[in-house]
Design an enzyme around this catalytic site. Sequence first.
Site, PDB file in Angstrom:
ATOM      1  N   HIS A 163      -8.190  -9.234 -60.933  1.00  0.00           N
ATOM      2  CA  HIS A 163      -8.893  -8.296 -60.054  1.00  0.00           C
ATOM      3  C   HIS A 163      -9.914  -7.519 -60.890  1.00  0.00           C
ATOM      4  O   HIS A 163      -9.608  -7.058 -61.993  1.00  0.00           O
ATOM      5  CB  HIS A 163      -7.870  -7.336 -59.432  1.00  0.00           C
ATOM      6  CG  HIS A 163      -8.478  -6.208 -58.671  1.00  0.00           C
ATOM      7  ND1 HIS A 163      -9.559  -6.378 -57.834  1.00  0.00           N
ATOM      8  CD2 HIS A 163      -8.169  -4.885 -58.616  1.00  0.00           C
ATOM      9  CE1 HIS A 163      -9.881  -5.211 -57.303  1.00  0.00           C
ATOM     10  NE2 HIS A 163      -9.058  -4.289 -57.758  1.00  0.00           N
ATOM     11  N   ASN A 175     -15.848  -2.903 -58.124  1.00  0.00           N
ATOM     12  CA  ASN A 175     -14.581  -3.214 -57.466  1.00  0.00           C
ATOM     13  C   ASN A 175     -14.854  -3.428 -55.969  1.00  0.00           C
ATOM     14  O   ASN A 175     -15.200  -2.489 -55.260  1.00  0.00           O
ATOM     15  CB  ASN A 175     -13.608  -2.062 -57.685  1.00  0.00           C
ATOM     16  CG  ASN A 175     -12.242  -2.310 -57.057  1.00  0.00           C
ATOM     17  OD1 ASN A 175     -12.064  -3.239 -56.278  1.00  0.00           O
ATOM     18  ND2 ASN A 175     -11.286  -1.468 -57.395  1.00  0.00           N
ATOM     19  N   CYS A 188      -6.490  -4.269 -52.635  1.00  0.00           N
ATOM     20  CA  CYS A 188      -7.092  -5.232 -53.576  1.00  0.00           C
ATOM     21  C   CYS A 188      -6.194  -6.439 -53.820  1.00  0.00           C
ATOM     22  O   CYS A 188      -6.642  -7.443 -54.367  1.00  0.00           O
ATOM     23  CB  CYS A 188      -7.423  -4.554 -54.898  1.00  0.00           C
ATOM     24  SG  CYS A 188      -8.358  -3.044 -54.689  1.00  0.00           S
TER      25      CYS A 188
HETATM   26  C1  LIG Z   1     -11.590   6.219 -62.863  1.00  0.00           C
HETATM   27  C2  LIG Z   1     -11.584   5.873 -64.339  1.00  0.00           C
HETATM   28  C3  LIG Z   1     -12.764   4.966 -64.648  1.00  0.00           C
HETATM   29  C4  LIG Z   1     -11.758   7.145 -65.124  1.00  0.00           C
HETATM   30  O1  LIG Z   1     -11.760   6.855 -66.497  1.00  0.00           O
HETATM   31  P1  LIG Z   1     -10.953   7.750 -67.520  1.00  0.00           P
HETATM   32  O2  LIG Z   1     -11.249   7.255 -68.868  1.00  0.00           O
HETATM   33  O3  LIG Z   1      -9.517   7.738 -67.045  1.00  0.00           O
HETATM   34  O4  LIG Z   1     -11.615   9.136 -67.299  1.00  0.00           O
HETATM   35  P2  LIG Z   1     -10.883  10.518 -67.026  1.00  0.00           P
HETATM   36  O5  LIG Z   1     -10.194  10.480 -65.712  1.00  0.00           O
HETATM   37  O6  LIG Z   1     -10.084  10.784 -68.242  1.00  0.00           O
HETATM   38  O7  LIG Z   1     -12.106  11.488 -66.924  1.00  0.00           O
HETATM   39  C5  LIG Z   1     -12.813  11.879 -68.047  1.00  0.00           C
HETATM   40  C6  LIG Z   1     -13.925  12.825 -67.664  1.00  0.00           C
HETATM   41  O8  LIG Z   1     -15.001  12.058 -67.124  1.00  0.00           O
HETATM   42  C7  LIG Z   1     -15.479  12.698 -65.939  1.00  0.00           C
HETATM   43  N1  LIG Z   1     -16.040  11.710 -65.061  1.00  0.00           N
HETATM   44  C8  LIG Z   1     -15.419  11.044 -64.062  1.00  0.00           C
HETATM   45  N2  LIG Z   1     -16.280  10.224 -63.466  1.00  0.00           N
HETATM   46  C9  LIG Z   1     -17.454  10.352 -64.088  1.00  0.00           C
HETATM   47  C10 LIG Z   1     -18.722   9.752 -63.923  1.00  0.00           C
HETATM   48  N3  LIG Z   1     -18.961   8.833 -62.981  1.00  0.00           N
HETATM   49  N4  LIG Z   1     -19.704  10.109 -64.772  1.00  0.00           N
HETATM   50  C11 LIG Z   1     -19.509  11.014 -65.713  1.00  0.00           C
HETATM   51  N5  LIG Z   1     -18.328  11.635 -65.913  1.00  0.00           N
HETATM   52  C12 LIG Z   1     -17.315  11.290 -65.117  1.00  0.00           C
HETATM   53  C13 LIG Z   1     -14.267  13.362 -65.368  1.00  0.00           C
HETATM   54  O9  LIG Z   1     -14.689  14.427 -64.532  1.00  0.00           O
HETATM   55  C14 LIG Z   1     -13.564  13.866 -66.597  1.00  0.00           C
HETATM   56  O10 LIG Z   1     -14.176  15.065 -66.979  1.00  0.00           O
HETATM   57  P3  LIG Z   1     -13.256  16.329 -67.395  1.00  0.00           P
HETATM   58  O11 LIG Z   1     -12.468  15.835 -68.570  1.00  0.00           O
HETATM   59  O12 LIG Z   1     -14.301  17.344 -67.707  1.00  0.00           O
HETATM   60  O13 LIG Z   1     -12.447  16.614 -66.187  1.00  0.00           O
HETATM   61  C15 LIG Z   1     -10.267   5.185 -64.737  1.00  0.00           C
HETATM   62  O14 LIG Z   1      -9.220   6.104 -64.672  1.00  0.00           O
HETATM   63  C16 LIG Z   1      -9.927   4.002 -63.886  1.00  0.00           C
HETATM   64  O15 LIG Z   1     -10.634   3.009 -63.872  1.00  0.00           O
HETATM   65  N6  LIG Z   1      -8.804   4.058 -63.162  1.00  0.00           N
HETATM   66  C17 LIG Z   1      -8.359   2.985 -62.317  1.00  0.00           C
HETATM   67  C18 LIG Z   1      -9.200   2.959 -61.098  1.00  0.00           C
HETATM   68  C19 LIG Z   1      -8.996   1.737 -60.282  1.00  0.00           C
HETATM   69  O16 LIG Z   1      -8.876   0.647 -60.785  1.00  0.00           O
HETATM   70  N7  LIG Z   1      -8.962   1.914 -58.963  1.00  0.00           N
HETATM   71  C20 LIG Z   1      -8.890   0.883 -58.033  1.00  0.00           C
HETATM   72  C21 LIG Z   1      -7.595   0.204 -58.029  1.00  0.00           C
HETATM   73  S1  LIG Z   1      -7.639  -1.198 -57.033  1.00  0.00           S
END
Ligand SMILES: CC(C)(COP(=O)(O)OP(=O)(O)OC[C@H]1O[C@@H](n2cnc3c(N)ncnc32)[C@H](O)[C@@H]1OP(=O)(O)O)[C@@H](O)C(=O)NCCC(=O)NCCS
Length: 328
Positions: A255, A285, A115
């Site tokens: 980004h 993204n 990215c």
């Molecule tokens: C991926 C992301 C959105 C997850 O958000 P979060 O608030 O950290 O969520 P968590 O990882 O704490 O997950 C919370 C719960 O939601 C669940 N969950 C994940 N994706 C889900 C979805 N699409 N729908 C519903 N529930 C979901 C998980 O399974 C987890 O459940 P659990 O607690 O029973 O295991 C976040 O971590 C993020 O944006 N990270 C950076 C990603 C990124 O930018 N990547 C590219 C970089 S260039």
Amino acid sequence: MKMRSVGIIGTGKYVPERVLTNADLEKMVDTNDEWIVSRTGIRERHIAAPEQATSDLAYEAAVRALKSAGMTADQLELIIVATITPDTSFPSTACILQDKLGAKHAAAFDLSAACSGFVYSMATANGFIQTGMYKNALIIGADTLSRITDYTDRNTCVLFGDGAGAVIVGEVPEGRGFLSFDLGAEGAGGDLLKLAAGGSRLPASEATVEGKQHYIYMNGREVFKFAVRVMGTATEEVLRKAGKTKEDIDLFVPHQANIRIIQSAMQRLDLPEERCVINVDKYANTSAASIPLALVEAAEEGRIKEGDTVLLVGFGGGLTWGASVLVW
Ligand SMILES: CC(C)(COP(=O)(O)OP(=O)(O)OC[C@H]1O[C@@H](n2cnc3c(N)ncnc32)[C@H](O)[C@@H]1OP(=O)(O)O)[C@@H](O)C(=O)NCCC(=O)NCCS
């Protein structure tokens, strides 16, 4: 040696027609619109047609950028395509694009910084043009992440989309164009966000396909923490190098990975959201395409005026980051 001033002299963007909404994803995995919007800010994303590869998206954006610069393809001297989803390992997507455009006089290569690839590529082109090796360059951030996304994994499939953004860079009057760049990498964090198989470490095999190792793997929480941290530090560093303060910045173009990452960074920098471009809701993204899509869209909407100071900042797999301050 007096360095030339280098800046953006043409812009273009392209997203594929097909839109995949959160409601569509609800039918594919155990998720819902409320979760996706509240955790990511994403409402929909564009997905390439089966016959479209990354060079096809890049081509559409490139043609528009050439038109806006008032240039023809045979005037191009360099093409850099920032991508992690090249059409093939080789030839490079940049070479495929060079042929499609008929850019016979251009050197061409791909740049892999996920990215952050678009900012890395602009910094690279800036160096070539500043020193006089080339007069201009076509820089494209293009990715077709849908091809490496596991649409049975709700943790990742809601986050990504396809698209391409292009700029032509060339010499500009003194005081305009790029003022500074800040590029960096933390290779130690490489395992947090990766595509494990298909390279020389783990060539494609039945086992890699069965193990779903040709799809994006991501440790979302750790990437989130890294992103918020480097968005802050890279912004401060690139401002310092440009001799500017955050008050001098007319528009921030971060980004577009997750609205919460953007909001955390803006809060950390104590800046209002009105000075920030946000289009993650429409495109999700799009990796290397994310910053140019946001920049080009803001320019097309008239949000950037001549003489405005713009700050670009991104982060991604590698792990990497890249930021730039430029005068439009
Ligand atoms: C991926 C992301 C959105 C997850 O958000 P979060 O608030 O950290 O969520 P968590 O990882 O704490 O997950 C919370 C719960 O939601 C669940 N969950 C994940 N994706 C889900 C979805 N699409 N729908 C519903 N529930 C979901 C998980 O399974 C987890 O459940 P659990 O607690 O029973 O295991 C976040 O971590 C993020 O944006 N990270 C950076 C990603 C990124 O930018 N990547 C590219 C970089 S260039």
